[in-house]
Motif scaffolding. Structure first.
Motif, PDB file in Angstrom:
ATOM      1  N   PRO B 123     -16.182  -1.653   4.974  1.00 32.67           N
ATOM      2  CA  PRO B 123     -15.038  -0.766   5.253  1.00 32.67           C
ATOM      3  C   PRO B 123     -13.688  -0.839   4.762  1.00 32.67           C
ATOM      4  CG  PRO B 123     -15.759  -1.875   7.369  1.00 32.67           C
ATOM      5  CD  PRO B 123     -16.543  -2.374   6.228  1.00 32.67           C
ATOM      6  N   VAL B 124     -12.989   0.060   4.185  1.00 34.96           N
ATOM      7  CA  VAL B 124     -11.603  -0.270   3.601  1.00 34.96           C
ATOM      8  C   VAL B 124     -10.811   0.778   4.028  1.00 34.96           C
ATOM      9  CG1 VAL B 124     -12.312   0.851   1.644  1.00 34.96           C
ATOM     10  CG2 VAL B 124     -10.100  -0.459   1.656  1.00 34.96           C
ATOM     11  N   LYS B 125      -9.382   0.457   4.778  1.00 35.85           N
ATOM     12  CA  LYS B 125      -8.535   1.430   5.093  1.00 35.85           C
ATOM     13  C   LYS B 125      -7.434   1.513   4.126  1.00 35.85           C
ATOM     14  CE  LYS B 125      -5.552   2.444   8.683  1.00 35.85           C
ATOM     15  NZ  LYS B 125      -4.314   1.796   9.445  1.00 35.85           N
ATOM     16  N   LEU B 126      -7.027   2.782   3.440  1.00 32.21           N
ATOM     17  CA  LEU B 126      -5.912   2.807   2.515  1.00 32.21           C
ATOM     18  C   LEU B 126      -4.769   3.417   3.564  1.00 32.21           C
ATOM     19  CD1 LEU B 126      -7.899   4.453  -0.379  1.00 32.21           C
ATOM     20  CD2 LEU B 126      -7.331   2.047  -0.112  1.00 32.21           C
ATOM     21  N   ASP B 127      -3.570   2.866   3.283  1.00 34.25           N
ATOM     22  CA  ASP B 127      -2.326   3.139   3.721  1.00 34.25           C
ATOM     23  C   ASP B 127      -1.444   3.686   2.420  1.00 34.25           C
ATOM     24  OD1 ASP B 127      -3.058   2.710   6.354  1.00 34.25           O
ATOM     25  OD2 ASP B 127      -1.820   0.453   6.299  1.00 34.25           O
ATOM     26  N   ILE B 128      -1.623   5.069   2.448  1.00 37.12           N
ATOM     27  CA  ILE B 128      -1.158   5.664   1.026  1.00 37.12           C
ATOM     28  C   ILE B 128       0.255   6.322   1.603  1.00 37.12           C
ATOM     29  CG2 ILE B 128      -1.637   7.508  -0.370  1.00 37.12           C
ATOM     30  CD1 ILE B 128      -4.479   7.309   0.538  1.00 37.12           C
ATOM     31  N   THR B 129       1.178   5.832   0.559  1.00 32.59           N
ATOM     32  CA  THR B 129       2.498   6.462   0.644  1.00 32.59           C
ATOM     33  C   THR B 129       3.011   6.559  -0.875  1.00 32.59           C
ATOM     34  OG1 THR B 129       4.681   6.200   1.821  1.00 32.59           O
ATOM     35  CG2 THR B 129       3.753   4.244   0.560  1.00 32.59           C
ATOM     36  N   SER B 130       4.233   7.167  -0.800  1.00 35.50           N
ATOM     37  CA  SER B 130       5.062   7.247  -2.407  1.00 35.50           C
ATOM     38  C   SER B 130       6.198   6.781  -2.262  1.00 35.50           C
ATOM     39  CB  SER B 130       4.973   8.835  -2.458  1.00 35.50           C
ATOM     40  OG  SER B 130       5.467   9.213  -3.698  1.00 35.50           O
ATOM     41  N   ALA B 131       6.639   6.290  -3.512  1.00 31.18           N
ATOM     42  CA  ALA B 131       7.918   5.941  -4.125  1.00 31.18           C
ATOM     43  C   ALA B 131       8.869   7.013  -4.238  1.00 31.18           C
ATOM     44  CB  ALA B 131       7.913   4.860  -4.923  1.00 31.18           C
ATOM     45  N   ASP B 132       8.282   7.929  -4.591  1.00 33.95           N
ATOM     46  CA  ASP B 132       9.249   9.261  -5.019  1.00 33.95           C
ATOM     47  C   ASP B 132       8.951  10.680  -4.637  1.00 33.95           C
ATOM     48  OD1 ASP B 132       7.248   9.258  -6.956  1.00 33.95           O
ATOM     49  OD2 ASP B 132       7.979   7.915  -8.130  1.00 33.95           O
ATOM     50  N   VAL B 133       8.358  11.114  -5.449  1.00 30.41           N
ATOM     51  CA  VAL B 133       7.671  12.861  -5.002  1.00 30.41           C
ATOM     52  C   VAL B 133       6.480  12.497  -4.465  1.00 30.41           C
ATOM     53  CG1 VAL B 133       9.271  13.693  -6.741  1.00 30.41           C
ATOM     54  CG2 VAL B 133       6.873  13.376  -7.359  1.00 30.41           C
TER      55      VAL B 133
END
Lengths: 542, 308
Positions: B123-133
């Motif tokens: 199992p893998v958990k992705l913590d997703i965010t953005s640096a711009d838009v």
């Protein structure tokens, strides 16, 4: 009413000697019929531009490796295509053109409640449309944000978002004024004896639409002003760097733009509901159910905007609630489809062009509806959201739905509006070509999207090439179909044979007055004694 | 066909299939009756319409039955979605950052990568965010998608259950490089993953070390989202043959020709607005001031020198 029918011969509201000559007699006219046609001229001019843009975008994707258009050009084109089609063509299409022309006639009124406000709406609309075009050539150049103007990109980009957003703001204002006008007209100007449940169903659908226009449009007006405030005054309500929330923008945007989908589709449903009884020569099946389903769609449709945001990071509760409501709103649309088909049962059916267009509408809209259900299901939405699947779905609903219903309505009411008849065989041919082209163009998009091709991409991976090619070939069939259809209508406008007052044997009020209708519609206001769509077969027919 | 490479995929496909089959049946019936009635009750055959009364029973039936059907669809859609939230405790966490126009994957030990390397069956958990838009993180073969929103971390978890290489797309339009904001998910056996994960960030020594590090930096910072290394133009000029070539640029509104030497390249990386290369859209490239060190830039230049 007999007097009305016998009053044939003149050019009615088109008559130059009675109504004045030259362009001023049109652009200063407060006649709802002339204003309807003014809308039509502007709308269809923009429609032609946006179709050409769409055609060019398809062509640019003929092979992977983006060799035809630069990324910046492609991004500008899909934005302009969307802005024109959504805000300048589809939203005003049926209400502002056919609604303006026929609503007062259908309910036995001489005009809308506020004729001058009606003309003002048109001016605001035109100014908005012109400013949208000006925005392409001024400031930082054509906008490249997509018609959704998502922040923070729309605040960051150097292109002319400020003016474009303002132009959409103005067009929204025009839409609100039309909504107010129609609602007041329906409340106050129905002919004597026309109770609510004696109104033709097109009027019901415009009534439901009017409320959505009044209640939802201010939300986008404010939202767009906040974008302008962000760009011009540095008030970044949506920018996380300044403590704002980009999701707030999406909520506000879709709080209008999803109900806007129903502004687009409800009048289309109203149009086909008028057509079916006329060509099956019997009353619509389930009048009350159809009228109530319009209101139900308007109500539930205002509560489902979150289904555009399932992957954006809303709370779990919001996700299941919006998903549930999205499924519920599908039911009244289904009820309408079943009633339309049931209305054919036991009829005496004539397969004239308006009815064939209506069949095409029902089929394409049903596909649009079911692909909508797929996106309402959370698990599936995650896969298809923001892919070509959505592009296919929205074209099935907006083009296959609203635009085909608009074409159906134009073929239905053309002889009434202009007193001329078009060539019916050419109209049927055009429909066949368009129907084949449409499905070839948009159906492959469902497959492309399911397999993962993102929308708004000027380039793509080689595995999507076959699907793109089929879709591009579809555009080469669809556009000639459109050209045949419009050429046939324009030819008929000038050279078509004279049409009788009631070529289809319809029984709603518009068929009881001459073609084209006189300036004041009715010599004397009719008194209504029964429900609409009552065919006194044998008796009342000449 | 689209591969089916995660624990989520088959459930999603099942819901889709259910809706497709229901749709074909209902649209099929609607179309059949439209055509059937048009023939049977055509004016030629049936010149006088029958009198048909409204039927409350029918209205109720075709309101209630569809409600039942859509509620089943809703439930299936929710059931097969819900479990992708609330990751198991032992899930491996990878931080995903979207930037215009590339993806950066950061592992627990600090390792950065431009591709998503994962062990199969874990199992893998992705913590997703953005640096711009806003971007949209999407792996079709796994049936997962989650928007990358600046200032917010959105999580999703899954188990990749087949080895192989799968496409990663950006689905939210994010500007000129959107279509090329691509990456890959590489799913390998656990042992292979461990050796990749524990390998030193760079082993190669001596002469080529700088160039190789430069190449890695270029990929890691997503430069290849806009600049190719094979000579074809993309959003920005290609790197191939760039070093020491003569380039026409606009500086302070004036056109001039410069040589792409060390100083020029360094200026372009740190302050890209100064020189705008003719033939490419202006104001696109972000500054890397504070993100790349002097040594990083030297190594990148060393790499560019190798692209003749």
């Amino acid at each position: 009413m007999e007097n009305n029918t016998n009053d044939t011969g003149g050019m009615g509201y088109l008559d130059k000697t009675a109504n004045g000559r030259g362009i001023l007699a049109w652009i200063l006219s407060t006649d709802h019929k002339r204003i309807g046609l003014l809308y039509a001229i502007v709308m269809f001019s923009f429609f032609a531009v946006a179709v050409s843009i769409g055609f060019t975008m398809r062509l640019a994707l003929i092979e992977p490796g983006h060799k035809i258009l630069s990324a910046q050009t492609y991004d500008a084109l899909f934005t302009i295509h969307g802005v024109i089609m959504i805000f300048i063509f589809i939203i005003p299409s049926i209400p502002a053109f056919l609604g303006n022309f026929f609503l007062p006639i259908l309910i036995g009124a001489k005009d809308v409640a506020f004729p001058r406000l009606n003309l003002l709406s048109w001016y605001v609309f035109v100014i908005g449309a012109v400013l949208a075009m000006v925005s392409l050539f001024t400031g930082g150049g054509p906008i490249d944000t997509g018609w959704t103007f998502y922040v923070p990109y729309s605040i960051q980009t150097g292109t002319n978002v400020t003016l474009a957003a303002f132009s959409v703001f103005l067009i929204g204002f025009s839409s609100m004024l039309t909504g107010i006008n129609f609602i007041t007209t329906i409340h106050r100007y129905r002919a004597p004896g026309m109770k609510w449940f004696r109104m033709p169903l097109f009027a019901w659908s415009l009534y439901a639409t009017g409320w959505v226009q009044i209640l939802a449009t201010p939300v986008i007006a404010i939202t767009l002003l906040l974008i302008i405030a962000g760009r011009v005054f540095g008030i970044y309500l949506f920018d996380p760097a300044s403590g704002g929330d980009p999701l707030l923008y999406q909520h506000l945007f879709w709080m209008y733009s999803h109900p806007a989908v129903y502004i687009m589709i409800l009048p289309a449903m109203g149009v086909v509901t008028e057509i079916i009884p006329t060509f099956s020569k019997k009353p619509i099946f389930g009048y009350t159910a159809i009228a109530m389903s319009s209101l139900a769609i308007a109500f539930f449709g205002s509560l489902v905007w979150g289904h555009h945001m399932f992957t954006s990071g809303m709370s779990q509760t919001a996700k299941w609630l919006f998903s549930l409501l999205t499924f519920i709103v599908a039911v009244p649309s289904g009820v309408k489809v079943f009633n339309w088909v049931a209305s054919l049962y036991g009829g005496s059916i004539e397969l004239e062009p308006p009815l064939l267009f209506t069949f095409a509408f029902i089929f394409l809209f049903s596909i649009g509806g079911f692909t909508g259900l797929m996106q309402g299901a959370l698990a599936v939405d995650v896969q298809v959201h923001d892919t070509y699947f959505v592009v296919g779905h929205l074209h099935y609903v907006m083009f296959g739905g609203t635009a085909f219903a608009l074409f159906a309505g134009i073929h239905y009411w053309f002889p009434k509006m202009f007193g001329k008849m078009y060539n019916k065989n050419v109209a049927k041919l055009a429909l066949l070509v368009m129907f084949i082209g449409f499905n070839t163009l948009y159906f492959p998009m469902f497959v492309l999207g399911w397999e993962g091709m993102p929308r708004r991409s000027y380039d793509y991976l080689p595995q999507f090439h076959t699907g793109q090619l089929i879709s591009i070939i579809g555009s080469w069939i669809l556009v000639p179909g459109l050209i045949i259809m419009f050429a046939n209508l324009i030819y008929a406008l000038f050279k078509g044979p004279k049409a009788p007052a009631n070529p289809w044997g319809g029984v709603t009020l518009e068929w009881k007055i001459p073609s084209p209708p006189p300036r004041e519609n009715f010599r004397e206001i009719p008194v209504i004694t029964e429900r609409p769509y009552i065919f006194n077969t044998g008796a009342g027919n000449e | 066909m689209l591969p089916d490479a995660s624990n989520i995929a088959s459930g999603v496909d099942g819901v889709l299939l259910f809706i497709i089959v229901t749709g074909i049946i209902i649209i099929g019936l609607v179309t059949f009756f439209m055509i059937f009635f048009s023939i049977k009750y055509n004016k030629k055959r049936h010149p006088e319409p029958d009198s048909v009364k409204d039927s409350t029973v029918l209205e109720i039936v075709w309101t209630v039955v569809p409600i039942g059907i859509v509620l089943v669809m809703f439930y299936l859609g929710w059931k097969n979605y819900k479990f992708t939230q609330g990751a198991p405790k032992d899930a491996m966490i990878v931080k995903v950052t979207g930037r215009q126009w590339s993806w950066l994957f950061t592992y627990a030990n600090g390792r950065n990568s431009g591709i998503l390397e994962l062990p199969v069956g874990k199992p893998v958990k992705l913590d997703i965010t953005s640096a711009d838009v806003i971007h949209g993180f999407f792996i079709p073969a796994f049936r997962i998608k989650q928007d990358a929103v600046p200032g917010v971390v959105n999580s999703i978890w899954f188990i990749p259950d087949k080895t192989g290489t799968y496409e990663i797309f950006c689905t939210v339009y994010c500007g000129i490089g959107h279509a090329h904001m691509l990456s890959k998910a590489v799913i390998v056996p656990e042992a292979d993953f461990d050796s990749w994960y524990n390998a030193r960030q760079q082993v190669p020594a001596q002469a080529n070390a700088a160039a190789e590090r430069g190449e890695r930096l270029i990929k890691q910072y997503g430069c290849t989202g806009c600049h190719t290394v094979d000579g074809s133009p993309l959003v920005g000029p290609t790197y191939k043959g760039l070093y020491n070539s003569r380039i026409t640029v606009i500086t302070n509104g004036k056109e001039r020709t410069v040589r792409a030497n060390d100083a020029y390249i360094k200026l372009c990386i740190l302050d890209p607005g100064v020189n705008e290369v003719i033939g490419f859209p202006p104001h696109v490239m972000p500054s890397f001031k504070g993100r790349l060190t002097g040594r990083d830039i030297k190594d990148i230049i060393a790499y560019l020198k190798t692209l003749k």
